[in-house]
Design a protein around this motif. Structure first.
Motif, PDB file in Angstrom:
ATOM      1  N   GLU A 117      -5.129   3.908  -5.434  1.00 53.29           N
ATOM      2  CA  GLU A 117      -4.248   3.318  -6.442  1.00 53.29           C
ATOM      3  C   GLU A 117      -3.339   2.249  -5.850  1.00 53.29           C
ATOM      4  OE1 GLU A 117      -2.236   6.775  -7.727  1.00 53.29           O
ATOM      5  OE2 GLU A 117      -3.841   7.470  -9.081  1.00 53.29           O
ATOM      6  N   MET A 118      -3.162   2.276  -4.529  1.00 51.42           N
ATOM      7  CA  MET A 118      -2.206   1.349  -3.887  1.00 51.42           C
ATOM      8  C   MET A 118      -2.712  -0.088  -3.966  1.00 51.42           C
ATOM      9  SD  MET A 118      -1.253   3.681  -0.529  1.00 51.42           S
ATOM     10  CE  MET A 118      -0.394   2.356   0.319  1.00 51.42           C
ATOM     11  N   PRO A 119      -1.899  -1.013  -4.520  1.00 49.52           N
ATOM     12  CA  PRO A 119      -2.346  -2.415  -4.604  1.00 49.52           C
ATOM     13  C   PRO A 119      -2.348  -3.109  -3.249  1.00 49.52           C
ATOM     14  CG  PRO A 119      -0.109  -2.198  -5.440  1.00 49.52           C
ATOM     15  CD  PRO A 119      -0.579  -0.808  -5.160  1.00 49.52           C
ATOM     16  N   HIS A 120      -1.449  -2.669  -2.356  1.00 55.03           N
ATOM     17  CA  HIS A 120      -1.388  -3.255  -1.016  1.00 55.03           C
ATOM     18  C   HIS A 120      -1.473  -2.115   0.004  1.00 55.03           C
ATOM     19  CE1 HIS A 120      -0.233  -6.950  -2.966  1.00 55.03           C
ATOM     20  NE2 HIS A 120       0.805  -6.334  -3.546  1.00 55.03           N
ATOM     21  N   ILE A 161       3.794   6.403 -10.465  1.00 54.42           N
ATOM     22  CA  ILE A 161       2.780   5.717 -11.271  1.00 54.42           C
ATOM     23  C   ILE A 161       3.390   5.214 -12.581  1.00 54.42           C
ATOM     24  CG2 ILE A 161       0.604   6.042 -12.541  1.00 54.42           C
ATOM     25  CD1 ILE A 161      -0.157   8.104 -10.398  1.00 54.42           C
ATOM     26  N   LYS A 162       4.171   6.121 -13.253  1.00 55.88           N
ATOM     27  CA  LYS A 162       4.732   5.763 -14.564  1.00 55.88           C
ATOM     28  C   LYS A 162       5.702   4.585 -14.484  1.00 55.88           C
ATOM     29  CE  LYS A 162       4.345  10.381 -16.641  1.00 55.88           C
ATOM     30  NZ  LYS A 162       5.095  11.566 -17.127  1.00 55.88           N
ATOM     31  N   LEU A 163       6.478   4.557 -13.430  1.00 59.40           N
ATOM     32  CA  LEU A 163       7.498   3.517 -13.297  1.00 59.40           C
ATOM     33  C   LEU A 163       7.009   2.297 -12.531  1.00 59.40           C
ATOM     34  CD1 LEU A 163      10.537   5.853 -12.522  1.00 59.40           C
ATOM     35  CD2 LEU A 163      10.035   4.706 -14.686  1.00 59.40           C
ATOM     36  N   GLY A 164       5.712   2.311 -12.165  1.00 62.74           N
ATOM     37  CA  GLY A 164       5.130   1.144 -11.499  1.00 62.74           C
ATOM     38  C   GLY A 164       5.681   0.893 -10.119  1.00 62.74           C
ATOM     39  N   ASN A 181       5.904  -0.428  -3.765  1.00 62.97           N
ATOM     40  CA  ASN A 181       6.792  -0.068  -2.662  1.00 62.97           C
ATOM     41  C   ASN A 181       5.971   0.582  -1.556  1.00 62.97           C
ATOM     42  OD1 ASN A 181       8.662   1.323  -0.933  1.00 62.97           O
ATOM     43  ND2 ASN A 181      10.209   1.121  -2.550  1.00 62.97           N
ATOM     44  N   LEU A 182       5.712  -0.167  -0.495  1.00 72.04           N
ATOM     45  CA  LEU A 182       4.838   0.311   0.588  1.00 72.04           C
ATOM     46  C   LEU A 182       5.447   1.504   1.326  1.00 72.04           C
ATOM     47  CD1 LEU A 182       3.471  -3.010   2.121  1.00 72.04           C
ATOM     48  CD2 LEU A 182       2.181  -1.268   0.877  1.00 72.04           C
ATOM     49  N   ASP A 183       6.779   1.459   1.533  1.00 77.31           N
ATOM     50  CA  ASP A 183       7.417   2.567   2.252  1.00 77.31           C
ATOM     51  C   ASP A 183       7.264   3.876   1.487  1.00 77.31           C
ATOM     52  OD1 ASP A 183       8.178   1.027   4.358  1.00 77.31           O
ATOM     53  OD2 ASP A 183      10.210   0.624   3.601  1.00 77.31           O
ATOM     54  N   LEU A 184       7.490   3.795   0.169  1.00 76.55           N
ATOM     55  CA  LEU A 184       7.373   4.982  -0.672  1.00 76.55           C
ATOM     56  C   LEU A 184       5.949   5.517  -0.655  1.00 76.55           C
ATOM     57  CD1 LEU A 184       8.499   6.999  -2.699  1.00 76.55           C
ATOM     58  CD2 LEU A 184       8.144   5.298  -4.513  1.00 76.55           C
ATOM     59  N   CYS A 185       4.978   4.630  -0.837  1.00 79.48           N
ATOM     60  CA  CYS A 185       3.562   5.049  -0.865  1.00 79.48           C
ATOM     61  C   CYS A 185       3.133   5.625   0.475  1.00 79.48           C
ATOM     62  CB  CYS A 185       2.672   3.869  -1.252  1.00 79.48           C
ATOM     63  SG  CYS A 185       2.820   3.393  -2.982  1.00 79.48           S
ATOM     64  N   THR A 233      -1.376  -1.208   4.107  1.00 78.50           N
ATOM     65  CA  THR A 233      -1.102  -1.634   5.477  1.00 78.50           C
ATOM     66  C   THR A 233      -2.107  -0.971   6.417  1.00 78.50           C
ATOM     67  OG1 THR A 233       0.378   0.230   5.839  1.00 78.50           O
ATOM     68  CG2 THR A 233       1.352  -1.819   4.977  1.00 78.50           C
ATOM     69  N   VAL A 234      -2.116  -1.406   7.668  1.00 76.58           N
ATOM     70  CA  VAL A 234      -2.987  -0.782   8.675  1.00 76.58           C
ATOM     71  C   VAL A 234      -2.611   0.691   8.831  1.00 76.58           C
ATOM     72  CG1 VAL A 234      -1.505  -1.431  10.632  1.00 76.58           C
ATOM     73  CG2 VAL A 234      -3.928  -1.000  11.017  1.00 76.58           C
ATOM     74  N   PHE A 235      -1.328   1.002   8.618  1.00 75.92           N
ATOM     75  CA  PHE A 235      -0.887   2.406   8.692  1.00 75.92           C
ATOM     76  C   PHE A 235      -1.612   3.257   7.657  1.00 75.92           C
ATOM     77  CE2 PHE A 235       1.807   5.705   6.845  1.00 75.92           C
ATOM     78  CZ  PHE A 235       2.037   6.505   7.960  1.00 75.92           C
ATOM     79  N   ALA A 236      -1.652   2.751   6.390  1.00 76.94           N
ATOM     80  CA  ALA A 236      -2.287   3.514   5.315  1.00 76.94           C
ATOM     81  C   ALA A 236      -3.774   3.745   5.620  1.00 76.94           C
ATOM     82  CB  ALA A 236      -2.125   2.785   3.988  1.00 76.94           C
ATOM     83  N   TRP A 237      -4.463   2.664   6.009  1.00 78.57           N
ATOM     84  CA  TRP A 237      -5.888   2.802   6.344  1.00 78.57           C
ATOM     85  C   TRP A 237      -6.073   3.826   7.473  1.00 78.57           C
ATOM     86  CZ3 TRP A 237      -9.868   0.724   3.679  1.00 78.57           C
ATOM     87  CH2 TRP A 237      -9.622  -0.390   2.848  1.00 78.57           C
ATOM     88  N   THR A 238      -5.244   3.732   8.484  1.00 78.02           N
ATOM     89  CA  THR A 238      -5.424   4.552   9.689  1.00 78.02           C
ATOM     90  C   THR A 238      -5.173   6.030   9.410  1.00 78.02           C
ATOM     91  OG1 THR A 238      -4.837   2.705  11.122  1.00 78.02           O
ATOM     92  CG2 THR A 238      -4.650   4.920  12.065  1.00 78.02           C
TER      93      THR A 238
END
Length: 892
Positions: free
Chosen positions: A80-83, A47-50, A54-58, A85-90
């Motif tokens: 908090e994730m700006p983007h 969060i601090k370093l913005g 990075n989708l892989d990291l999140c 993916t279908v993976f994150a939602w799922t």
């Protein structure tokens, strides 16, 4: 020069950030399921370093949170994730589904669809499972539509999930169609379908499906057999034994899961030898198996074995879980073992299970059933962190049983306010409270709630509503409700019989039999006593004998409740020989049995035999209750055994520790009043600790009339009318007292006052059973041709024959056609020649009717029985069992 330095610094920082991101991803990939603290340490710099871009990291961080059951932190990161993916939602939707937070899962799916992200097969699978968990068919159908549109309909996992959804939502036809469309359905799919059928209570269909599975060449696994054993528990022992044989033939390893199911199955049928054989068949054991063993012994009320197994389990180092403790507490509830329950309670605190909802529910139930007070149960309930619907329901049912019906309504409101929806059992308990309190308004409110929630189709609710309406005297409403029910059972009809008897509608209670036959519902040991009681109250001996035969043929004649009712029925119909036979068939007579025998003997005029039966009752170790002493006091009153009655009254408190109630004082005043000891009777009323009621004043007024005590009689009438100003009996008794005291003007004034108030004498009504049908008669009844074509003329003819026989009876014109005479003569004319006549009268038999019937049995060889209240008059050969006690009659 400065621009090169800045560019170099920028590139250096980017390289460091890139290296940091890669390091974080590598660390996260190596984290185990117990490393949630590492996730938090990585989340902060992200969060601090913005680094949220990075989708892989999140995604890796998200996976770690979900792997460590940190769903709250995962959702925080997800938001908090700006983007996304279908993976994150799922993965988040899947986590909600796994945690059974189905509403949250579907809500997030709605957000996903609104965001324009297309779900994949894993998303759909989780969403469908959430719909299944909520039994939300409408939402599931919409998801099915999306599955078809997005081209995932052919996916076998999704099809299996949809099959499970449809079957568990009761759409078995559609579920079967979906299942049939599966290509190469595997063991999991077949087992899922069997599981759905079991859950839908389609047990035979589940076994049929298993046969099809075998024919299709799909091998069942241990979970298939677990489900089949569950179905067999409802179908019968032979089905489960067949499944067990199949399991052995197929060589399925008897692992701990299967052992647990087999132990549970055999314990349900009390096959304890098979139960133990399965337990010892292999060495595999775990806490769930041992808990199932404990539960099996509890189910069969094997107290020593259950407690012994519980202790052995702990000795082996297996820590009992919340289900084990709940089972033992359930045993305590069943056998009313309060001390053991308290000991188990202390053990649950020591092992840290005091916050378990299951244990808390079992403790509330145990204290409610075992303790004389509700205090401990309430204390446990109030200490529970998350009481569920079972907790609230257990508390409400317990309070109803403890007599705190009024408190149930406040608890129901509190329950709803706290977001816990009542279920059908909860509302049935509250309706039971309404039945006891006769609260029609609350019944209507609960009925409306049930209709709004579409919960009125459950038979347990329907029966509770029928009972509540019938208890409030809304018999027609209750009957219409019962007829509208999809299914009626023996409980429905037993409720009707019970409530109709309470309302005095005994004829209507017997008519229930024809409706039971139409529904194919047989009588049992619970409904038969009510029907036999209705026969007793109508004097319908023929019907009562038919019910007796039915009970013998159906195997219920040995039930104590049935035999008790038969003792009562035969006694009330004057058949003491049959009553004694029924009593002798009772293997272990309880206090109700003895009360029935003593009451029957006393009401038939066998006072000494009744008192002897009471002494035999005490010798055989049955402790009398308050009803026993009501019967004894009544017997002493009818038998003019004044001193004996006083002794029994004193013995209640001094010997048997039974506190006299107002009914006992009424009988005591009656005993003293009949003996002419009016001053003592008055002193009893003045000094007793209980508040006098109208009946006790009426009882002493009746004695004053018999003994001609005008001043005391006036006082009793005034005090009684202050409590019951619309009871016509006070005016009638007082007017008769004035007449007999030579004060006709006051008698007429009293009768005029009674007429001005619109009061009238209770209509005299008598019933008689002829050839299985009960006929009713009212004094001076000229309502039917059948009755007027011969009965009045026959009464006059009998009176003439009595006079010709030389009897002193001449008859009183005012009593010429009293209802008792009509009923007796109707039975005499139309009953079969050898059949006795049994008449029931709703008022005390008058002297003229008594003498008429007595003389009639001198002329003809016919036994005639008339019951008026608790007194049974058995007439034979010109004699009556009541021994012609003048105080037993009223003037015509």
């Amino acid at each position: 020069m400065m621009s090169k330095v800045a560019a170099s610094a920028f590139l250096s920082r980017n390289n460091e950030l890139g290296n940091l991101q890669q390091s974080c991803i590598r660390i996260l990939s190596f984290c185990e399921s117990n490393s949630s603290r590492i996730g938090l340490h990585i989340h902060c710099p992200v969060i601090k370093l913005g680094l949220l871009e990075n989708l892989d990291l999140c995604n890796n961080l998200l996976s770690l949170y979900l792997k460590t059951d940190a769903l709250c932190n995962a959702r925080k990161l997800f938001d908090e994730m700006p983007h996304r993916t279908v993976f994150a939602w799922t993965v988040v939707i899947s986590a909600y589904t796994k945690s059974q937070e189905f509403v949250s899962a579907l809500s997030l799916f709605d957000e996903m669809m609104a965001s324009g992200t297309f779900p994949n097969e894993f998303t759909f699978s989780s969403v469908i499972r959430s719909c299944t968990g909520l039994r939300d068919f409408n939402y599931g159908a919409r998801v099915h539509g999306s599955v078809v549109k997005t081209g995932f309909e052919g996916n076998s996992v999704i099809r299996s999930s949809l099959t499970d959804l449809y079957s568990k939502c009761g759409k078995l036809k559609e579920a079967r169609e979906l299942f049939n469309s599966l290509q190469n359905a595997d063991t999991i799919s077949w087992t899922m379908m069997i599981s759905s059928l079991v859950e839908a209570r389609k047990w035979r269909e589940a076994l049929q499906f298993y046969s099809e599975m075998v024919e299709a060449g799909v091998p069942p696994n241990e979970f298939t057999f677990v489900k089949l054993l569950g179905a067999s528990s409802f179908l019968g022992l032979e089905f489960g034994q067949m499944i067990h044989s199949n399991l052995i033939v197929r060589g399925i390893p008897l692992n701990v899961v299967l052992k647990t199911s087999l132990v549970d199955f055999y314990s349900r049928f009390s096959k304890m030898e098979d139960f133990v054989r399965v337990l010892n068949s292999t060495g595999d054991q775990d806490v769930f198996l041992w808990t199932s063993v404990v539960s099996g012994f509890v189910r069969n009320l094997k107290t020593k074995e259950a407690v012994g197994t519980f202790l052995e389990m702990r000795g082996l180092g297996l820590q009992p879980n919340n289900f084990t403790y709940s089972a033992i507490l359930s045993l305590c509830s069943s056998v009313r073992a309060l001390d053991l329950g308290k000991h188990i309670h202390s053990q649950t605190i020591k092992v840290g299970l005091e916050e378990s909802t299951d244990v808390g529910n079992a403790l509330v139930d145990m204290y409610m059933k075992c303790s004389a007070s509700e205090v401990e149960a309430l204390r446990v309930f109030r200490s529970m962190i998350s009481p569920n619907v079972v907790s609230w329901t257990t508390l409400i049912l317990g309070l109803v049983d403890h007599g705190f019906e009024q408190d149930c309504f406040g608890l129901l409101m509190e329950m709803v306010t706290q977001g816990v929806d009542p279920n059908v059992v909860t509302l049935s308990g509250v309706l039971r409270a309404c039945s006891k309190l006769r609260l029609l308004r609350q019944v209507l409110e609960i009925h409306g709630y049930l209709l709004r929630r579409h919960m009125d189709g459950e038979i347990i609710v329907g029966n509770s509503l029928v009972d509540a309406y019938a208890s409030s005297s809304k018999v027609d409403y209750a009957w219409n409700l019962a007829r509208s029910m999809g299914r009626r059972d023996i409980i429905t009809y037993t409720i009707f019989v019970t409530r109709l008897n309470e309302l005095g509608k005994h004829g209507m209670a017997l008519s229930v039999i024809s409706h039971m036959c139409a529904d194919g519902v047989g009588m049992d040991q619970f409904s038969l006593p009510g029907l036999i009681s209705a026969s007793a109250n109508l004097g319908a001996l023929e019907t009562g004998k038919h019910l007796h035969c039915y009970s013998a043929k159906s195997g219920f004649s040995g039930a104590v409740s049935v035999l008790n009712s038969l003792v009562d029925m035969y006694s009330k119909c004057g058949s003491l020989e049959d009553a004694n036979k029924a009593f002798e068939e009772i293997a272990t007579p309880d206090v109700v049995s003895w009360n029935g025998l003593v009451s029957g003997l006393a009401s038939n005029g066998c006072i000494s035999s009744a008192l002897s039966a009471f002494e035999e009752m005490r010798i055989k170790g049955t402790e009398p209750d308050s009803v026993t002493f009501l019967i004894l006091l009544s017997a002493c009153s009818n038998g003019r055994l004044t001193e004996m009655g006083l002794q029994y009254f004193r013995a209640m408190k001094e010997i048997h520790n039974i506190e006299p109630q107002i009914e006992h004082y009424v009988h005591l005043v009656g005993i003293l009043g009949r003996a002419g000891r009016l001053e003592e009777a008055t002193e009893i009323i003045e000094t007793m600790q209980l508040k006098p009621n109208a009946l006790i004043f009426k009882t002493l007024l009746r004695a004053c009339r018999y003994h001609g005590n005008l001043s005391l009689g006036e006082d009793m009438a005034n005090r009684g009318l202050a409590l019951a100003p619309f009871d016509p009996a006070f005016y009638i008794l007082l007017a008769d007292l004035y007449d007999e005291s030579g004060r006709p003007e006051l008698a007429q004034k009293t009768r005029n006052l009674m007429n001005e108030k619109g009061l009238s004498k209770k209509l005299s009504k008598s019933t008689v059973e002829v050839q299985g049908k009960v006929h009713s008669f009212v004094s001076e009844d000229v309502t039917t041709v059948e009755k007027t074509n011969g009965i009045y003329a026959e009464i006059e003819s009998i009176k003439y024959e009595i006079e010709r026989s030389g009897s002193s009876y001449r008859g009183n014109e005012n009593a010429s056609f009293h209802s008792a005479k009509q009923a007796v003569v109707f039975g005499f004319l139309y009953a079969s020649p050898k059949a006795p006549v049994h008449v029931v009268k709703n008022k005390i038999l008058c002297k003229d009717c008594h003498d008429f019937v007595s003389n009639l049995t001198r002329l003809v060889d016919k036994n005639i029985t008339i019951r008026d209240g608790d007194q049974v008059h058995v007439f034979k050969n010109g004699e009556c069992s009541c021994k012609r006690d003048e105080t037993s009659f009223v003037l015509p």
